[in-house]
Enzyme design. Structure first.
Site, PDB file in Angstrom:
ATOM      1  CB  CYS A 441      38.060  51.393  47.693  1.00 45.15           C
ATOM      2  SG  CYS A 441      38.450  51.511  49.143  1.00 45.15           S
ATOM      3  CG  ASN A 543      44.933  44.067  40.600  1.00 44.71           C
ATOM      4  OD1 ASN A 543      44.128  44.652  41.528  1.00 44.71           O
ATOM      5  ND2 ASN A 543      46.342  43.872  40.897  1.00 44.71           N
TER       6      ASN A 543
END
Length: 703
Positions: A441, A543
């Site tokens: 994050c 991803n």
């Protein structure tokens, strides 16, 4: 000449006619964004080189001019304020800051207003139904409520598909469609019967009082030498102080060879509360010397060959963890505990994985993606400290729908003790198939506490967190990382060979650094490099920028060892990407089909958040957040080159009908109008600004 498609169905505010000229448009004037050359005179290849969507010439139109604010007939004000205006509004608030007591008093007075009818009275239609009587915080004046209640929304009540009456009763915005038994009493909300992982109130009270015990976590931390280290601060130290994470603990050197079976200690609450009448000392078996180290056992878990093919582990799905019968069965058969080598794993290979998405990746959105073909879903990221503090809003992020047959939750923490206690608590209280630890994050408030991407700078702490978590629970644990913290200093390739021995079932690599954010395309070449260096026992997922079945096929072809691709922003812009991948086609979806998807979302949202006025506006808010992404989609039939890339900037263009033109708008006012098509008129004075601050929407003139 106006197109005659859906103009009659659009609200009055939408009737700012979308005129489509009979003759081709004049070339728009050049501007800086187009590099000084009009798009009208560029070839599609030149536009793609500039990351501009090559929309066919006959659909192009000049960019609409908008004022800084937009007040329509409904007094709806939408848009993003500039910094000066926002600061001017905040100034009087900071000067006259209200005390907590004053805020609480005003909230109570608001609850007594006719609009806030007592739920029990609304459900039954009888004032005598409320057990609190005159002491109730809410209004009991049914007639006054009916006088001020907003008009019903067109359509049928979303709870009619369930047995029994709608539990929102008179407060439901679809009350006119209720059956005759609407006033019959009911205990539970009918729409919630298909949802799982409700937060237990008794557990919440124990967390509030700091009386919750974590025997598995304590045993694991002690075994790994992570307990009692002053540098490994506990919940009270790192919860809300916002301090930068300290240096990694000095204990991350050698692991004790003594291990204990993870399931040998049953998670329980404080002995003094005596909820189940068991003594913790009786539950804990004495430590035994193991034949192999912790790392070897973690490795053997991955290579044992046990897996779950597209489903949920036996005995987990739909199980009520608070069922006393289940507890009795567990306690009476402690001799049949699973050996660590017998842990079940999740097989992610070739499955369509919807990434955990903050704000927009809520339960209704995941239901939409499941309908459109997603195989694996994951809840929004939840902070470990907030979960351990018993915050109901954070626990709501772990909610699961029964249609999510392969579901995980994502947590984020900075230290082994908080993460380990959290995974133990989640396994005890929730029905999940895997737990994902976020180590990528990039948000400042997360990184400043030592969590998320900050862990990429502390590989020894990463190891401690993963080892402690995987040694504590039998639920598979996965991790999600970025390539590095700083641009140009990739480091995952040097760690991935050891991640399998840490005990992780799978690792997802986002092909960007924390510093890069989304300024450049994802580095898939580096992802491939990491996949090839990973041990065969560790599943590696990629991803970044997957936006069509072509992207999916290319990544699988370039690197066959890649387990699967996680789809994030691509699903936000066009959730039917899962259908495209499964059917291997470019879906030229119509505006009517897109509207049907929005209607499904609205129905799922009302079933999740409620069909009263509060639930309707909550659903509208999250729908608008989603629409701030869907407007980036350019229909296949309007492009000279397909498929669309996720980094393309779309010019202003006309759709093939009025609704498609409206859906292409990047104006918050138009998003509100779209929401009115499925959720009725917005309240007077309604305002909305998107939560995310991308360049496309952080403009004062937007709206």
């Amino acid at each position: 000449m106006e197109t005659e498609t859906l103009m009659d169905e659009l609200p009055p505010a939408t009737a700012t006619a979308v005129e489509q000229p009979e003759t081709p448009l004049q070339p728009p004037s050049s501007n800086a964004d187009d590099g000084g050359v009009s798009q009208e005179f560029r070839t599609p290849e030149e536009l793609v080189a500039k990351s501009i969507a090559p929309v066919k010439r006959e659909y192009l139109r000049p960019p609409p001019s908008r004022p800084s604010t937009n007040n329509n007939n409904n007094n709806t004000t939408v848009g993003v304020e500039n910094d000066d205006a926002a600061e001017a509004k905040r100034a009087p608030l900071l000067k006259d800051k209200k005390s907590k007591r004053q805020i609480k008093r005003e909230r109570r007075e608001e609850q007594k207003s006719p609009l806030h009818l007592c739920p029990e009275v609304a459900k039954s239609g009888k004032v005598s139904a409320c057990p609190y009587g005159d002491k109730c915080r809410f209004s009991h004046d049914v007639e006054a409520f009916k006088a001020v209640k907003p008009a019903d929304i067109e359509g049928s009540c979303p709870f009619l598909v369930y047995e029994g009456p709608c539990s929102y009763g008179l407060a439901c915005r679809f009350a006119g469609t209720h059956r005759d038994d609407v006033s019959a009493p009911t205990e539970n909300l009918p729409g919630k019967s298909s949802e799982l992982n409700f937060f237990n109130k008794d557990t919440q009270k124990l967390l509030w009082k700091n009386k919750m015990k974590f025997p598995k976590a304590e045993a694991t931390l002690k075994l790994l030498g992570l307990k009692g280290n002053p540098k490994d601060k506990t919940l009270a130290d790192n919860g809300e102080n916002g301090q930068v994470a300290p240096k990694e603990p000095a204990t991350d050197t050698k692991i004790d060879s003594n291990v204990v079976a993870n399931d040998s200690i049953s998670p329980s609450i404080s002995p003094e509360d005596n909820v189940d009448g068991n003594n913790l000392a009786d539950d804990a078996r004495p430590l035994k010397k193991a034949k192999s180290s912790v790392n070897e056992i973690c490795s053997s878990q991955v290579s044992s060959g046990l897996s779950v093919q597209g489903g949920v582990p036996d005995g987990n799905f739909g199980v009520n963890k608070s069922d006393p019968t289940a507890d009795t069965m567990t306690d009476s058969d402690k001799s049949l505990k699973l050996h660590p080598r017998e842990k079940k794993l999740i097989d992610f290979r070739d499955k369509l994985y919807l990434a955990p998405l903050t704000t927009v990746g809520n339960l209704p959105f995941r239901r939409v993606c499941k309908v459109l073909g997603a195989d694996v879903t994951c809840g929004e990221m939840a902070m470990c400290t907030n979960l351990l503090q018993g915050q109901a809003a954070e626990w709501a992020l772990l909610r699961r729908h029964s249609s999510e047959n392969l579901f995980g939750v994502q947590i984020c923490g900075a230290y082994p003790d908080t993460v380990t206690k959290t995974v133990e608590l989640i396994e005890q209280e929730c029905s999940v198939d895997f737990i994902d630890i976020n180590m990528g994050c990039p948000i400042d408030v997360v990184v400043n506490k030592g969590a998320g991407s900050a862990l990429l700078t502390k590989p020894m702490r990463m190891k401690s967190v993963v080892e402690a978590a995987t040694s504590t629970v039998g639920t598979p644990v996965t991790i999600k990382v970025r390539t590095a913290y700083f641009e140009g200093k990739n480091r995952i390739d040097s760690l991935i060979a050891d991640m399998g021995s840490w005990g992780a079932t799978a690792v997802t690599i986002h092909g960007r650094s924390r510093q890069q954010r989304y300024s450049k395309p994802a580095d898939w070449d580096y992802v491939y490099q990491c996949v090839r260096k990973a041990p065969k026992s560790l599943q590696v997922l990629g991803n970044g920028d997957v936006f069509s079945y072509v992207d999916w096929n290319n990544h699988k072809t370039e690197c066959p060892e890649l387990s699967t691709c996680m789809i994030a922003r691509g699903a936000l812009v066009k959730p039917w990407i899962f259908t495209e991948i499964k059917e291997q086609r470019h879906w030229d979806i119509t505006s009517g089909e897109r509207l049907d998807i929005l209607k499904d979302y609205a129905r799922f949202g009302l079933q999740h958040w409620g069909s009263d006025s509060k639930g309707v506006e909550t659903t509208r808010h999250f729908l608008l957040e989603w629409l701030s992404y869907t407007c980036r989609y350019v229909p296949v039939g309007l492009l000279d080159i397909i498929p669309q890339k996720i980094n393309w900037r779309s010019p202003s263009y006309y759709g093939r009908d009025d609704l498609e033109t409206l859906m292409a708008s990047d104006s918050a006012a138009d998003w509100v109008r779209i929401s009115e098509l499925v959720l009725g008129k917005v309240p007077s004075g309604y305002s909305f600004a998107p939560k995310h601050k991308s360049n496309a929407y952080d403009r004062a003139e937007n709206g």
